[in-house]
Scaffold this motif. Structure first.
Motif, PDB file in Angstrom:
ATOM      1  N   GLU A  44       0.844  -1.211   0.000  1.00  0.00           N
ATOM      2  CA  GLU A  44       0.000   0.000   0.000  1.00  0.00           C
ATOM      3  C   GLU A  44       0.876   1.256   0.000  1.00  0.00           C
ATOM      4  O   GLU A  44       0.615   2.227  -0.722  1.00  0.00           O
ATOM      5  N   ALA A  45       1.974   1.225   0.788  1.00  0.00           N
ATOM      6  CA  ALA A  45       2.888   2.365   0.825  1.00  0.00           C
ATOM      7  C   ALA A  45       3.647   2.490  -0.491  1.00  0.00           C
ATOM      8  O   ALA A  45       3.878   3.590  -0.995  1.00  0.00           O
ATOM      9  N   SER A  46       4.007   1.353  -1.032  1.00  0.00           N
ATOM     10  CA  SER A  46       4.719   1.319  -2.302  1.00  0.00           C
ATOM     11  C   SER A  46       3.896   2.013  -3.389  1.00  0.00           C
ATOM     12  O   SER A  46       4.419   2.765  -4.198  1.00  0.00           O
ATOM     13  N   GLU A  47       2.600   1.779  -3.352  1.00  0.00           N
ATOM     14  CA  GLU A  47       1.699   2.426  -4.322  1.00  0.00           C
ATOM     15  C   GLU A  47       1.702   3.935  -4.171  1.00  0.00           C
ATOM     16  O   GLU A  47       1.551   4.674  -5.133  1.00  0.00           O
TER      17      GLU A  47
ATOM     18  N   VAL B  74      11.823   2.122   3.424  1.00  0.00           N
ATOM     19  CA  VAL B  74      11.472   2.617   4.756  1.00  0.00           C
ATOM     20  C   VAL B  74      12.641   2.391   5.702  1.00  0.00           C
ATOM     21  O   VAL B  74      13.217   1.308   5.731  1.00  0.00           O
ATOM     22  N   TRP B  75      13.002   3.447   6.429  1.00  0.00           N
ATOM     23  CA  TRP B  75      14.008   3.301   7.482  1.00  0.00           C
ATOM     24  C   TRP B  75      13.282   3.231   8.807  1.00  0.00           C
ATOM     25  O   TRP B  75      12.514   4.136   9.153  1.00  0.00           O
TER      26      TRP B  75
ATOM     27  N   ILE C  59      10.969   6.416   8.678  1.00  0.00           N
ATOM     28  CA  ILE C  59      11.109   7.378   7.595  1.00  0.00           C
ATOM     29  C   ILE C  59      10.760   6.700   6.282  1.00  0.00           C
ATOM     30  O   ILE C  59      11.372   5.697   5.912  1.00  0.00           O
ATOM     31  N   ASP C  60       9.775   7.255   5.590  1.00  0.00           N
ATOM     32  CA  ASP C  60       9.405   6.774   4.250  1.00  0.00           C
ATOM     33  C   ASP C  60      10.223   7.546   3.232  1.00  0.00           C
ATOM     34  O   ASP C  60      10.034   8.752   3.076  1.00  0.00           O
ATOM     35  N   LEU C  61      11.125   6.866   2.541  1.00  0.00           N
ATOM     36  CA  LEU C  61      11.922   7.521   1.505  1.00  0.00           C
ATOM     37  C   LEU C  61      11.214   7.380   0.170  1.00  0.00           C
ATOM     38  O   LEU C  61      11.020   6.269  -0.328  1.00  0.00           O
TER      39      LEU C  61
END
Lengths: 231, 231
Positions: free
Chosen positions: A64-67, A73-74, A87-89
């Motif tokens: 879902e985040a990838s979309e 993600v760190w 942290i979402d890069l």
DNA sequence: CTATCGATGTCGTCG
DNA sequence: CGACGACGTCGATAG
């Protein structure tokens, strides 16, 4: 130290919960694992951070985040509490690493600076015939507080502390070791001068042939006042 | 934002005087002119810094400094005070600049407010038969966090803190003193509720007949989640 | 604008 | 290790 410039978002949970919306920021990852998220303004305080001791782990984003555009993600987890920073890069614009080494740290010149100033003026407190060479005498590992010469013209390095403890003796020892390698200066003797000298520091200093000198701050200030009033 | 990795030394004069011996550090120059000098460890606080508004000026080193290896000097001067930071750059290892743009900033979810909210919902944590009178109960010297009644119908004033320290006990004491002057409310007892209560605060509170209550934030959040899921 | 208070305060010192 | 006080505290809010 690793410095990453990236479009990112972040979440913090711990003593409070907070999040950072997506934006371009500077991420600093220090050698001890601590992480700082800086914007391009404001004070020295980061927008978000994790203090050491902590560990950082790179994980793949949820589908879902990838979309939503999250590439990586760190997860930064504190080791002694359940504080956690994620942290979402979205996009990494730059990623560099540098070896910095150990830092000698900040030296505050509060009362210590005043003591240095006073002793430089009242160099005779060190003994008859002493003369000032200069304050903040530069060396490769930092400035020696006061460099002087005794009645025989021999160099004397003086380290000044408000409270004389072992680390001050170690510091002076390092200076002496370095200075004594210089044939133009050697032999250089040492004086450890402080308002108060701890017994352990005194023992260590005297064992190394370093003279200890107790400084009477009030008395020195009085002498200064007197001289400025008289002349 | 400009990020420079360099062997450098620095001096600060302003509210205090301090200096940094030569070492390799990360220097961050933000869009608003503020400067941060970071080592490769420690917390988010820089070794040294200059807050905005300030201006940075590159100057050539003095001949004496040049001999010591100083290639360039940055003079960062605060615009409203005489705070000044001087950085001696000996060797620049990296120098990069990035456009970051405006940051939307951190969004916080309150904690003390959330604790208050949760305890108001879960007033039974205070004891059997407790009922909520109201949150932010107004008094002449400020609002009491929660006013409740115990099983006997007696008034109970509750002060909520994330971390319970002496000043919180003093605050609650002032409320109790005032509330107990009101014959319609008196006698009012006190509860000092916090996630963590310092020993001195606990002693002071109990000496004054104030009950201490440790709050389990995670547990309370869990209970809330459960109830919202069930109903 | 100043005064006050909270902070993911941080940082030293002392027991 | 934990309590206590100082800080180049910083930053928000109320008056």
């Amino acid at each position: 130290m690793r410095v990453v410039i990236a479009r990112c978002a972040a979440r913090y949970t711990g003593r409070l919960s907070a999040h950072l919306p997506l934006a371009t920021r500077a991420i600093m990852v220090k050698a001890d694992g601590s992480v700082l998220l800086h914007s391009d303004g404001g004070s020295y305080k980061p927008l978000n951070w994790m203090s050491p001791p902590c560990t950082m782990r790179e994980v793949a984003p949820e589908p879902e985040a990838s979309e939503r555009g999250v590439a990586l993600v760190w997860v930064v987890q504190h080791q002694k509490s359940d504080d956690r920073l994620e942290i979402d890069l979205h996009e990494v614009l730059s990623d560099t690493e540098h070896e910095l080494g150990v830092d000698p740290g900040l030296v505050k010149d509060g009362v210590e600076a005043h003591l240095q100033e006073l002793l430089a003026e009242q160099v005779s407190l060190l003994g008859d015939g002493y003369t000032l060479v200069r304050r903040e005498f530069p060396t490769a590992i930092g400035p020696v507080d006061i460099m002087a010469k005794d009645a025989n013209g021999a160099s004397v390095a003086i380290e000044i502390k408000r409270r004389g403890e072992i680390d001050g003796v170690e510091q002076l020892t390092r200076y002496l070791e370095l200075l004594n390698r210089d044939p133009l200066l050697a032999p250089v003797s040492g004086v450890f001068a402080a308002q108060e000298i701890k017994p352990q520091a005194r023992v260590l200093a005297e064992d190394r042939g370093i003279r200890c000198l107790l400084l009477d701050y009030e008395g020195m200030r009085g002498a200064e006042d007197l001289s400025t009033r008289l002349f």
